[in-house]
Design an enzyme around this catalytic site. Structure first.
Site, short mmCIF file in Angstrom:
data_model
loop_
_atom_site.label_atom_id
_atom_site.label_comp_id
_atom_site.label_asym_id
_atom_site.label_seq_id
_atom_site.Cartn_x
_atom_site.Cartn_y
_atom_site.Cartn_z
N SER A 1 -53.90 83.25 -58.61
CA SER A 1 -54.16 83.90 -57.33
C SER A 1 -55.13 85.05 -57.55
CB SER A 1 -52.87 84.45 -56.72
OG SER A 1 -53.14 85.23 -55.57
N TYR B 1 -45.47 89.57 -57.28
CA TYR B 1 -46.29 88.36 -57.17
C TYR B 1 -47.56 88.51 -58.00
CZ TYR B 1 -48.94 84.52 -55.10
OH TYR B 1 -49.67 83.37 -54.92
#
Length: 269
Positions: free
Chosen positions: A131, A144
């Site tokens: 990501s 995250y």
């Protein structure tokens, strides 16, 4: 030319499903995975295997089934992942560990499971879906970011460790794409009276808006297809809006505090 066999974790929906459908249309033999096969009795886009990236016995069984049937595995796309938001102070630690189990340990379990077959073949490609958030510590998304950043760095090491076996490995970092990740994400609750109540509440809404208005996941699928057709893939790829990719450039070039101020302004903190 022999049909290439591809295994995509988290292939039943979102980015994984888009990747699978595109690759199938390009002539690949595609297998996706899902934790619960019974939930998809009518799934016919491509073959689905039952596999939980947190459970090594299900991984061993699924990979063994695939190799027994196809005799080879050319490409692994580590796509399965979960989201998590919340002030780190107020996020239950068991939820932090669960997220690392899926986003970081899960891909490592998968890589360990397929390396012997790829080494035997003298060829293979592993694409780890990370990501853009993994390049920076984002407020209320710090865990995250940490899971994806850890996978990025570990891939750098794995590339060097496995290159002499004919195995190629790369990271693909998407920005925000319109998928169902928000519905499956763990949200630490916005606690009444919490010192984070106002700031986290506003940031959570902003995060959800970014995902729901994100780009079409087919863009990630197209990038995966191009990587598969690249003889010597790069270490890192990004796919997303100009500003999302530009944020990584700014992170690398601006002084730390200047970049931090940009993020604070963006999230109105």
């Amino acid at each position: 030319m022999e049909q290439k066999v591809v295994l995509i974790t988290g292939g039943s929906s979102g980015i994984g499903k888009s990747i699978g459908n595109l690759l199938k249309s390009k002539g690949f033999k595609v297998y996706g995975t899902t934790r619960n096969l019974a939930k998809y009795p009518d799934f016919s886009d491509f073959d689905l295997l039952e596999l939980d990236v947190r459970n090594t016995s299900t991984i061993a069984k699924a990979v063994s089934q695939l190799i027994e049937k196809e005799g080879r595995l050319d490409v692994l796309v580590n796509n399965a992942g979960v989201g998590i938001t919340g002030p780190i102070e107020e996020t239950p630690h068991e939820e932090i560990l669960k997220t690392f189990e899926t986003n970081f340990h899960g891909p490592l379990h998968m890589i360990k499971a397929v390396l012997p077959q790829m080494r035997k073949q003298g060829d293979g490609l592993i694409i780890n879906i990370t990501s853009i958030a993994g390049y920076m510590g984002l407020p209320y998304r710090g865990i995250y970011s940490a899971t994806k950043g850890a996978l990025e760095v570990t891939t750098e090491a794995l590339r060097m460790e496995t290159r002499n076996f004919g195995i190629r490995m790369t990271n693909l970092a998407p920005g925000d794409f319109a998928t169902n990740i928000a519905s499956g994400r763990y949200h630490a609750p916005v606690l009444k009276g919490s010192p984070y109540e106002d700031a986290y509440g506003k940031t959570l809404q902003s995060i959800n808006d970014d995902v729901s208005s994100g780009n079409n996941p087919i863009q990630v699928a197209e990038k995966v297809y191009r990587i598969i057709n690249t003889k010597n893939p790069k270490v890192h790829y990004k796919v997303g809006s100009f500003m999302q990719k530009f944020s990584i450039f700014l992170k690398r070039t601006l002084p730390d505090k200047a970049y931090e101020k940009l993020l604070l302004n963006h999230y109105k903190l």
